[in-house]
Write an enzyme that holds these catalytic residues in place. Structure first.
Site, PDB file in Angstrom:
ATOM      1  N   HIS A 137      -3.537   5.086   9.346  1.00 36.21           N
ATOM      2  CA  HIS A 137      -2.536   6.539   9.254  1.00 36.21           C
ATOM      3  C   HIS A 137      -2.197   7.666   8.425  1.00 36.21           C
ATOM      4  O   HIS A 137      -2.718   8.239   8.953  1.00 36.21           O
ATOM      5  CB  HIS A 137      -1.099   5.699   8.069  1.00 36.21           C
ATOM      6  CG  HIS A 137      -0.191   6.999   7.543  1.00 36.21           C
ATOM      7  ND1 HIS A 137       1.490   6.586   8.198  1.00 36.21           N
ATOM      8  CD2 HIS A 137      -0.374   7.868   7.229  1.00 36.21           C
ATOM      9  CE1 HIS A 137       1.697   7.339   7.737  1.00 36.21           C
ATOM     10  NE2 HIS A 137       1.389   8.177   6.990  1.00 36.21           N
ATOM     11  N   GLU A 138      -3.582   6.947   7.493  1.00 32.06           N
ATOM     12  CA  GLU A 138      -4.470   8.490   6.883  1.00 32.06           C
ATOM     13  C   GLU A 138      -5.495   8.690   6.723  1.00 32.06           C
ATOM     14  O   GLU A 138      -5.407   9.639   6.507  1.00 32.06           O
ATOM     15  CB  GLU A 138      -4.816   7.296   4.989  1.00 32.06           C
ATOM     16  CG  GLU A 138      -3.750   5.886   4.492  1.00 32.06           C
ATOM     17  CD  GLU A 138      -2.371   7.569   3.739  1.00 32.06           C
ATOM     18  OE1 GLU A 138      -2.564   8.585   4.573  1.00 32.06           O
ATOM     19  OE2 GLU A 138      -1.511   6.721   3.926  1.00 32.06           O
ATOM     20  N   HIS A 141      -4.045  11.490   9.325  1.00 28.97           N
ATOM     21  CA  HIS A 141      -4.153  12.312   8.358  1.00 28.97           C
ATOM     22  C   HIS A 141      -5.464  13.539   7.971  1.00 28.97           C
ATOM     23  O   HIS A 141      -5.351  14.583   8.068  1.00 28.97           O
ATOM     24  CB  HIS A 141      -3.629  12.522   6.960  1.00 28.97           C
ATOM     25  CG  HIS A 141      -2.517  12.330   7.149  1.00 28.97           C
ATOM     26  ND1 HIS A 141      -0.973  12.703   7.353  1.00 28.97           N
ATOM     27  CD2 HIS A 141      -1.605  10.884   6.622  1.00 28.97           C
ATOM     28  CE1 HIS A 141      -0.158  12.329   7.321  1.00 28.97           C
ATOM     29  NE2 HIS A 141      -0.174  11.215   6.892  1.00 28.97           N
TER      30      HIS A 141
END
Length: 235
Positions: A137-138, A141
């Site tokens: 997820h990170e 980003h």
């Protein structure tokens, strides 16, 4: 950490066979006992303060977090895939840029866009799969910032990255939603992605209210939900 060797015998050391062993041997059992006694005190809370117990717990959790992080960076196919594609777009990610640190209990990780660093919340993971999903997820980003030059103060930009990260990381699998207490049998994945994306955008200091977050997510939903780069399809 290993004990430092004693210097008390070095000045008189000569060809004689036994003088160092006689002076150093009593230290080892004492040291081992003290370590055991200290650990027992921290576990039971006897003879130590609550602050000392919590500091020991945080140290233990951070150590385990770093161990699991290193394993996933080397052996998780999806994490290795993301790291490879970050490097391809000009953003190599060393282990030092994925940080294990204590956080509040409300989150598992984060992306610090100004530092270009992923934060993993030590002690907040219930499994290695949970950590893997959080890392992906990170890293998504980070990938978006590196490739698309995201302006995090632009709510539409932020919303698009949150949609992609929630969609592609595994955060919205049925088992994860079940653990959170959300049970739906129709379009569960889409509902999860939208809900979590709105929550994240609403927490952006540039977002005035939840309605603005919801509007930003809805405006970019179709294009961003269907954009699976660097994956060929939803992971």
């Amino acid at each position: 950490m290993a004990d430092s060797p004693s210097n008390s015998t070095s000045a008189s050391a000569g060809p004689g066979p036994s003088s160092p062993s006689s002076s150093s041997s009593p230290e080892a059992p004492t040291s081992a006992f003290e370590k055991w006694r200290r650990k027992a005190m921290l576990v039971t809370g006897l003879g130590v303060t609550e602050e000392e117990r919590m500091a020991d717990l945080r140290e233990h959790q951070t150590r385990w977090c770093n161990r699991d992080k290193e394993y996933l960076m080397n052996y998780s196919p999806v994490v290795v895939f993301m790291l490879k594609h970050l490097k391809l777009v000009g953003c190599d990610v060393p282990a030092e840029n994925i940080l294990c640190t204590p956080c509040d209990r409300t989150r598992a990780g984060g992306f610090e866009n100004k530092r270009g660093a992923v934060v993993l919340c030590a002690g907040n993971f219930f499994s290695s799969k949970h950590m893997e999903n959080t890392m992906v997820h990170e890293l998504m980003h980070m990938y978006d910032q590196c490739r698309f030059k995201v302006d995090w103060n632009n709510l539409r930009h932020h919303a698009c990255s949150e949609i992609r990260a929630n969609n592609l990381s595994g955060d919205c699998r049925y088992t994860r939603e079940l653990r959170r207490g959300f049970v739906t049998f129709s379009k569960q994945h889409q509902a999860c992605v939208k809900r979590r994306s709105i929550e994240s955008v609403a927490a952006n200091p540039a977002c005035p209210n939840v309605e603005a977050a919801e509007r930003a997510v809805n405006e970019v939903w179709d294009s961003c939900f269907n954009d699976t780069r660097p994956f060929d399809e939803i992971y």
